[in-house]
Design a protein around this motif. Structure first.
Motif, PDB file in Angstrom:
ATOM      1  N   ASP A 186       0.859  -1.183   0.000  1.00 15.27           N
ATOM      2  CA  ASP A 186       0.000   0.000   0.000  1.00 15.27           C
ATOM      3  C   ASP A 186       0.898   1.237   0.000  1.00 15.27           C
ATOM      4  N   PRO A 187       1.133   1.841  -1.167  1.00 20.08           N
ATOM      5  CA  PRO A 187       2.069   2.970  -1.222  1.00 20.08           C
ATOM      6  C   PRO A 187       1.576   4.211  -0.491  1.00 20.08           C
ATOM      7  N   ALA A 188       0.266   4.329  -0.279  1.00 19.59           N
ATOM      8  CA  ALA A 188      -0.248   5.498   0.430  1.00 19.59           C
ATOM      9  C   ALA A 188       0.107   5.461   1.908  1.00 19.59           C
ATOM     10  N   ARG A 189       0.192   4.267   2.466  1.00 17.93           N
ATOM     11  CA  ARG A 189       0.487   4.125   3.892  1.00 17.93           C
ATOM     12  C   ARG A 189       1.845   3.473   4.163  1.00 17.93           C
ATOM     13  N   GLY A 190       2.432   2.884   3.146  1.00 17.55           N
ATOM     14  CA  GLY A 190       3.718   2.242   3.325  1.00 17.55           C
ATOM     15  C   GLY A 190       3.649   0.858   3.930  1.00 17.55           C
ATOM     16  N   VAL A 191       2.485   0.253   3.945  1.00 17.72           N
ATOM     17  CA  VAL A 191       2.296  -1.018   4.634  1.00 17.72           C
ATOM     18  C   VAL A 191       2.443  -2.192   3.673  1.00 17.72           C
ATOM     19  N   VAL A 192       3.246  -3.176   4.109  1.00 18.29           N
ATOM     20  CA  VAL A 192       3.347  -4.472   3.438  1.00 18.29           C
ATOM     21  C   VAL A 192       2.626  -5.459   4.357  1.00 18.29           C
ATOM     22  N   PRO A 193       1.392  -5.824   4.060  1.00 19.06           N
ATOM     23  CA  PRO A 193       0.607  -6.625   5.007  1.00 19.06           C
ATOM     24  C   PRO A 193       1.033  -8.088   5.058  1.00 19.06           C
ATOM     25  N   GLY A 194       1.008  -8.638   6.273  1.00 22.83           N
ATOM     26  CA  GLY A 194       1.174 -10.060   6.486  1.00 22.83           C
ATOM     27  C   GLY A 194       2.520 -10.654   6.148  1.00 22.83           C
ATOM     28  N   ILE A 195       3.543  -9.829   6.019  1.00 22.63           N
ATOM     29  CA  ILE A 195       4.840 -10.346   5.566  1.00 22.63           C
ATOM     30  C   ILE A 195       5.760 -10.740   6.710  1.00 22.63           C
ATOM     31  N   GLY A 196       5.476 -10.275   7.916  1.00 21.79           N
ATOM     32  CA  GLY A 196       6.373 -10.512   9.030  1.00 21.79           C
ATOM     33  C   GLY A 196       6.316 -11.936   9.551  1.00 21.79           C
ATOM     34  N   ARG A 197       7.474 -12.480   9.872  1.00 20.41           N
ATOM     35  CA  ARG A 197       7.573 -13.800  10.484  1.00 20.41           C
ATOM     36  C   ARG A 197       8.603 -13.769  11.614  1.00 20.41           C
TER      37      ARG A 197
END
Length: 255
Positions: A186-197
């Motif tokens: 999401d370039p508007a918020r800078g969020v890469v969802p669900g990628i963290g482990r």
């Protein structure tokens, strides 16, 4: 935390020595274990061992590995790793993979010393100062630490927490694809969802001293999400400002 894990001793803080290690691919299994075991003890609020089990590459694929060692215990209490990333525009891009400082050592000089040694070694190799410095984080404290370098007029911080400046969105999308190929972004918020482990890396959401940063992360991320944070440093003046803040001479002075 046990009494012997406090960062203090009579007469002052324990001595933490900041060292540059070989690239991650050259580290022995024993050295990896030494690093991970120390960080597990230094950061009880994180599922640190699970992180390195799932994301061993964050250490083994690093081009630069900087550790802070509590010499009284021969224990690693801080770690900074980074690697060079290729982005389509060809800008020199440095991916900060890990920046950890143990709980009891965060109010001292370990953070600044780690970054200073990191850039000192990077520039000594003859590489240019990175035009783009990028990391992914769930922690607003990390965002604030990165934003502290953005006071110079030639340095831009992304994302803009106030939502008033979207000029970095295109560059961020380019970097996101390089650091997390195929992941939603999401370039508007800078969020890469669900990628963290692991998803539950943080036992509790960290809080910074900046209410706006805490609010931004609380509103836009859930466990497992990461915010892509960028410093865009397109000029030598901006690079010099960062090096000066770290107590290092500018490249022109080095020559």
């Amino acid at each position: 935390m046990a009494d012997d894990d406090r960062g203090e001793r009579p007469g002052g803080r324990r001595r933490v020595e900041v060292l540059a290690l070989p690239p991650g691919r050259e580290l022995s299994t024993e050295t990896e274990k030494w690093i991970v075991d120390g960080l597990v003890l230094a950061m009880p609020g994180l599922h640190t061992r699970q992180l390195f089990t799932l994301r061993r590459d964050m250490l083994t694929e690093a081009d630069h590995v900087i550790v802070g060692v509590d010499r009284e215990r021969d224990r690693v209490v801080a770690l900074l790793t980074s690697r060079w990333a290729e982005i389509p525009s060809g800008r020199p891009c440095l991916h900060i993979m890990i920046q950890f400082v143990g709980d009891a050592y965060r109010n001292g000089s370990v953070f600044k010393q780690s970054w200073a040694l990191h850039f000192d070694r990077l520039l000594a190799e003859g590489r240019p100062f990175p035009e783009v410095i990028a990391l992914k984080t769930y922690n607003p404290v990390v965002h604030c630490a990165m934003a502290a370098f953005s006071g110079h007029p030639d340095i831009t911080m992304y994302p803009d927490l106030a939502g008033k400046d979207d000029s970095g969105a295109a560059l961020a999308a380019e970097v996101a694809e390089a650091l997390a190929p195929g992941a939603a972004f999401d370039p508007a918020r800078g969020v890469v969802p669900g990628i963290g482990r692991p998803v539950d890396l943080y036992r509790e959401r960290p809080l910074s001293h900046a209410p706006d940063a805490n609010r931004y992360f609380a509103e836009h991320t859930r466990p497992g999400d990461r915010v892509l944070c960028l410093l865009h440093v397109p000029t030598q003046a901006g690079a010099d400002a960062i090096l000066t803040a770290l107590g290092l001479p500018a490249p022109s002075v080095r020559r």
